[in-house]
Design a protein around this motif. Structure first.
Motif: not given
Length: 276
Positions: A137-151
């Protein structure tokens, strides 16, 4: 004392009504943790998280001299009856950065530092009243993730196409890059090993006459239909280059033998001519 007691009763009633009707609510907490002391992420009343709801958790540590923070999605998987966490954004995952972990099926707050730090948690609870709720239900936030400078992304991505295949990345169009690095499981230097059975040029000629292409190299029809694997094709082409190198070395040896024979014959002719 009575006022405080009445306030708690009103709060419990309001929370019960809210949880029955669905919606969103926000609360915040603090946790004093480190790499040894891990504390359970609980709701504002100190109760374990509700397995029917989704939690959007934002964590921050202040006063450390470094930029620390994190955002997680937390939910319970009804199939496995286990808590799941997904890091949407991490400013870092070491030292004093605030982190979540699932340990013994309990969501816990901690840092990887030996010193204890206060981690502030700002939590949005989505009241779904569904035991099989998923955080999509969170849309894109559920899929794309960021760890420091890495997406990064856990699924398949399509660029120029809305229907990516089983590949992690499908691009319909041109890719421009300064460099492409391909990881390989093996390479073609086996051609130079003594046990390698180098085909004769007669065998190569026969295969070309029958198949219309080099052995172990895909045909034009196959390439037009399926494309090529860049790493695999480079390995196959190197194999042919190394085979050509061996042929050239063999030809050089044969040429040197012929030159030696010719030189010896010329010496004999000179001797015969001088004896006349």
């Amino acid at each position: 004392m009575k006022k405080n007691f009445l306030f708690i009763i009103v709060l419990l009633i309001a929370q019960n009504i809210f949880s029955q009707t669905g919606g969103r609510r926000f609360f915040n907490k603090s946790f004093y943790v480190n790499n040894v002391t891990l504390l359970e992420l609980t709701d504002d009343l100190g109760q374990s998280l509700n397995t029917n709801n989704i939690y959007k958790v934002q964590l921050v540590v202040t006063g450390t001299g470094t930029k620390t923070g994190a955002e997680y999605l937390v939910w319970n998987d009804v199939t496995t009856a286990s808590w799941q966490i997904r890091a949407v954004t991490l400013s870092g995952n070491s030292s004093n950065h605030p982190l979540l972990i699932v340990e013994n099926n309990i969501v816990k707050v901690y840092t990887k530092h030996t010193s204890k730090y206060t981690v502030f948690a700002f939590i949005e609870e989505i009241i779904s009243n569904e035991d099989d709720v998923q955080p999509s239900i969170f849309g894109a936030a559920y899929h794309w993730q960021r760890d420091g400078t890495f997406l990064f992304y856990g699924g398949n991505v399509g660029i120029g196409t809305t229907v990516p295949t089983a590949n992690k990345l499908d691009v319909k169009g041109t890719i421009h890059s300064q460099e492409v690095k391909v990881d390989m499981d093996n390479w073609s230097d086996f051609v130079f090993k003594k046990e390698y059975n180098l085909p004769t040029l007669k065998e190569v000629e026969k295969h070309i006459a029958e198949k219309g292409h080099l052995e172990n190299i895909p045909s034009e029809e196959e390439v037009l239909k399926d494309g090529i694997n860049l790493g695999e094709m480079n390995s196959k082409l190197l194999q042919k280059i190394e085979e050509l190198t061996l042929y050239a070395i063999e030809q050089q040896k044969n040429s040197e033998k012929l030159i030696k024979i010719i030189e010896e014959q010329n010496k004999r002719l000179e001797v015969l001519e001088s004896a006349k």
